[in-house]
Every structure is written in structure tokens, then in C-alpha cells.
Design an enzyme around this catalytic site. Structure first.
Site, short mmCIF file in Angstrom:
data_model
loop_
_atom_site.label_atom_id
_atom_site.label_comp_id
_atom_site.label_asym_id
_atom_site.label_seq_id
_atom_site.Cartn_x
_atom_site.Cartn_y
_atom_site.Cartn_z
N THR A 14 37.34 37.25 41.62
CA THR A 14 38.14 37.51 42.82
C THR A 14 37.42 37.08 44.08
O THR A 14 38.05 36.74 45.08
CB THR A 14 38.50 39.01 42.87
OG1 THR A 14 39.26 39.32 41.71
CG2 THR A 14 39.32 39.36 44.09
N TYR A 27 47.27 37.07 42.86
CA TYR A 27 46.35 36.02 43.28
C TYR A 27 45.74 35.39 42.03
O TYR A 27 45.85 35.94 40.93
CB TYR A 27 45.24 36.58 44.19
CG TYR A 27 44.28 37.49 43.47
CD1 TYR A 27 44.58 38.83 43.27
CD2 TYR A 27 43.08 37.01 42.96
CE1 TYR A 27 43.71 39.67 42.59
CE2 TYR A 27 42.20 37.83 42.28
CZ TYR A 27 42.52 39.16 42.09
OH TYR A 27 41.67 39.98 41.41
N THR A 93 34.61 41.09 38.93
CA THR A 93 34.10 42.46 38.83
C THR A 93 34.38 43.11 37.47
O THR A 93 33.72 44.07 37.11
CB THR A 93 34.70 43.35 39.94
OG1 THR A 93 36.12 43.37 39.80
CG2 THR A 93 34.30 42.86 41.32
N ASP A 94 35.37 42.58 36.74
CA ASP A 94 35.80 43.30 35.53
C ASP A 94 34.69 43.41 34.48
O ASP A 94 34.56 44.43 33.81
CB ASP A 94 37.02 42.60 34.91
CG ASP A 94 38.29 42.88 35.70
OD1 ASP A 94 38.25 43.72 36.62
OD2 ASP A 94 39.32 42.25 35.40
N LYS A 166 31.99 49.82 36.62
CA LYS A 166 33.23 49.73 37.39
C LYS A 166 34.02 50.99 37.10
O LYS A 166 34.35 51.28 35.95
CB LYS A 166 34.03 48.48 37.00
CG LYS A 166 35.22 48.26 37.91
CD LYS A 166 35.88 46.92 37.71
CE LYS A 166 36.97 46.69 38.75
NZ LYS A 166 37.64 45.39 38.61
N GLU A 282 22.05 64.55 18.50
CA GLU A 282 22.46 65.81 17.88
C GLU A 282 21.67 65.97 16.59
O GLU A 282 21.19 64.98 16.03
CB GLU A 282 23.95 65.75 17.54
CG GLU A 282 24.81 65.78 18.77
CD GLU A 282 26.29 65.70 18.45
OE1 GLU A 282 26.62 65.34 17.29
OE2 GLU A 282 27.08 65.97 19.35
C1 SIN Z 1 37.71 40.77 40.00
O1 SIN Z 1 36.95 39.85 40.16
O2 SIN Z 1 37.69 41.76 40.77
C2 SIN Z 1 38.73 40.88 38.91
C3 SIN Z 1 38.89 39.64 38.11
C4 SIN Z 1 37.64 39.24 37.42
O3 SIN Z 1 36.89 40.10 36.93
O4 SIN Z 1 37.40 38.03 37.35
#
Ligand code: SIN
Length: 326
Positions: A14, A27, A93-94, A166, A282
Site C-alpha cells: 500500500t 486501490y 503491511t499484511d 498487525k 504445560e
Molecule cells: C498493505 O500494504 O497495507 C496491505 C496490502 C499488502 O499487504 O500488500
């Protein structure tokens, strides 16, 4: 630009995404090339010399061992290059936490390696990409960033790879550190570390082999049958991570099937489907041959188990030591 010499390895996500409208919901990630990104950064007056390479232009859902191999080679080269003082990877971010953790465990800690992304595409109103990138440049150029393993910079926070998750699907403040929160705070004008580096001068913990063994994550649920475990083993899993209930629990039939898998040489890590909280050992883990994930969630537990297996570490006691280590 002058100042510290930083290499920027772009993969998409992103932070390189465009919607074509400042208010659109939809997007496409990976639309802006690294040259355009660095051109934009040049207008911010950052005190660094940035040299970019485009390795991919993809959403991070498609990142895996092939791209990790390329990144690992490139970062190793940058580490050996006396002219380079820090490395930034732009990333979706994923799966940023997975790439960060994989690199964290397979690289020495000698130079700063920083992942950075964005939750909003570059042309969205209130886009966070350029601010996050400016912050990443500040961190990558800071000598005190070395000796902390791979770091992720998002929303003015600096997180250690081992801690970061995340934790939200939307919103710019989407990441959390667990069990430690952020290890530092950064803005384009300031940088503060919350404590000293804890991995100074460390060598890579594991060798990286791109042919990573198959490890499956089993998401536990009420009524889960033992067949879910047996099916994963039959389809070729060389290791299993339970995304367990609460503190890594599962229905009796599943525990029994997992114990059988462990006894047959398919290692089992008990993690939790709950985002926060430790999964400790455990009493019957010894008997079952299970490993407790401790602070790692299922996704990073899976990577650590892959690294252990690829490096020939099959003894559950040694595997547990790796999960216990910070
Ligand atoms: C992002 O970048 O926030 C979502 C899509 C991705 O992980 O490429």
C-alpha cells in the site's frame, strides 16, 4: 541528498499503492516505483543518500520464500558493503511481520534493517506512506538502530520484529508490539529509543534456505475433529503449528492427533489464536513432545519452526529453547 547512505529495497504494498482518487475505497498496491518514491522523499529534505532497487511490485499476500531469498541476498550484500549504513524495505503491511521476523532470525544485527509500509495508498487523503518512510530513513540512519534485530516502523512507532503484530485491519495505527510495546518513538524531527540495544554484535541465528519445509497452521475451534490434524500430515506437512484456544488448547481428539503426529516425527508447536498473552509450557508437553510458542503468534511460530527444521534442529528441547529466546 547527503548524509548517511541507505539502500531502499522496494517490494510494493500500500505504501506504493494508488487509488486514482483521494477518497476512493479501492486501490491497487505496488503502483509507485522506487524511483518515484525516492523522488518524493527528495523533496522532504531528508539527511540521507538513498539508493533504490525495485525487487517486486506486489501486494504482500504474494510474498514468500522466493522473494525472501532475493531480499536476503540483497541485504547480505548491503551488510558487506562498507559504504552502506542502513537498509530499508518497503513492504505491504499484511505479511510485514513475517518478512521482518524471517530476516530478523537469518541476518546478523550489525546494520539497521527497517521494514516500512502504509495503511493508506499514496494518493489517499491523509496518506501515511511518506511520513512512515521519512521516519524509516531517520531510524535506518541512526547508529543506535543496530543491535536490535530487524525493525518495523509504522505510525511513529518502532517495533522489534519478534514483538510486532498487525492488530487491526484498518486505520494507520494498525500495529502492536507484544509482549514489549514499541522499542522507540520516531517522527521526521525526532528519534527516541526506549532502552539500549539487546542484540549487539549477534550473528545470524539460523541459515536461510529458500526451500523452506512445509509447516501448516491449524486454527482451533470448538468441535474441531482430530481429522484436521491427520489431513494436514497426509497432505505433506513436515511440522504443525496449532493456533490454539486460549493458552494453546484444543479439543481432546485434536490433542491426541497432535501427540500422534509429534510421535511420528512431525513437530508440533502450540500457539494461540488469541492475539495477546503467552503460551507457556504445560506439564504434558514433555509427554506429548510439544513445543510452546511462548510470545510468538501462529504466523511467526510457523516461520521459526520452518527455520529450525531447515537447519536440522528436530529435538523438541532445542526447539523450545529457540521459542524461549528473545
Ligand atoms: C498493505 O500494504 O497495507 C496491505 C496490502 C499488502 O499487504 O500488500
Amino acid at each position: 541528498m547527503t548524509g548517511r547512505h541507505i539502500k531502499v529495497f522496494a517490494t510494493g504494498g500500500t505504501i506504493a499503492g494508488k487509488a486514482g482518487s483521494a477518497t476512493s475505497r479501492d486501490y491497487i498496491p505496488g503502483q509507485i516505483g522506487v524511483d518515484e518514491l525516492l523522488g518524493e522523499a527528495a523533496r522532504l529534505g531528508l539527511q540521507a543518500t538513498l539508493v533504490g532497487t525495485q525487487f517486486a511490485s506486489i501486494g504482500s499476500e504474494d510474498i514468500g520464500p522466493a522473494l525472501w531469498h532475493i531480499l536476503h541476498d540483497a541485504i547480505s550484500g548491503a551488510m558487506a558493503d562498507d559504504a552502506c549504513q542502513g537498509i530499508i524495505i518497503t513492504h505491504g503491511t499484511d505479511t510485514a511481520e513475517e518478512t521482518a521476523f524471517l530476516l530478523d532470525q537469518t541476518l546478523p544485527t550489525a546494520k539497521p534493517v527497517i521494514l516500512v509500509g502504509a495503511m493508506r495508498p499514496a494518493d489517499a487523503v491523509g496518506s501515511d506512506g511518506m511520513r512512515n518512510f521519512a521516519n524509516a530513513v531517520g531510524v535506518a540512519g541512526d547508529e543506535q538502530a543496530a543491535g536490535r534485530g530487524v525493525l518495523l516502523v509504522m505510525s511513529d512507532h518502532i517495533f522489534a520484529a519478534r514483538d510486532v503484530r498487525k492488530a487491526r485491519t484498518e486505520g494507520v495505527d494498525a500495529f502492536r508490539g507484544f509482549p514489549r510495546g514499541p522499542v522507540g518513538h520516531v517522527t521526521p524531527a525526532s528519534l527516541e529509543w526506549f532502552g539500549p540495544a539487546w542484540r549487539m554484535g549477534e550473528a545470524a541465528r539460523f541459515a536461510f534456505y529458500p526451500d523452506m519445509p512445509r509447516v501448516s497452521i491449524l486454527y482451533a475451534y470448538a468441535g474441531m475433529p482430530g481429522d484436521d490434524v491427520r489431513d494436514a500430515v497426509l497432505s505433506g506437512a513436515k511440522g504443525l503449528v496449532l493456533a490454539g484456544l486460549g493458552q494453546g488448547n484444543a479439543p481432546a481428539a485434536v490433542r491426541e492427533a497432535l501427540a500422534q503426529a509429534a510421535a511420528s516425527g512431525v513437530p508440533v508447536v502450540r500457539a494461540s489464536r488469541v492475539d495477546q498473552g503467552l503460551v507457556d509450557r504445560e506439564p504434558d508437553d514433555d509427554e506429548n513432545g510439544f513445543v510452546a510458542a511462548r510470545a510468538l503468534g501462529p504466523a511467526k511460530s510457523r516461520i521459526l519452526l520452518q527455520l529450525l527444521l531447515a537447519n536440522g534442529i528436530t529435538d523438541p528441547i532445542r526447539q523450545q529453547e529457540a521459542f524461549d529466546r528473545r
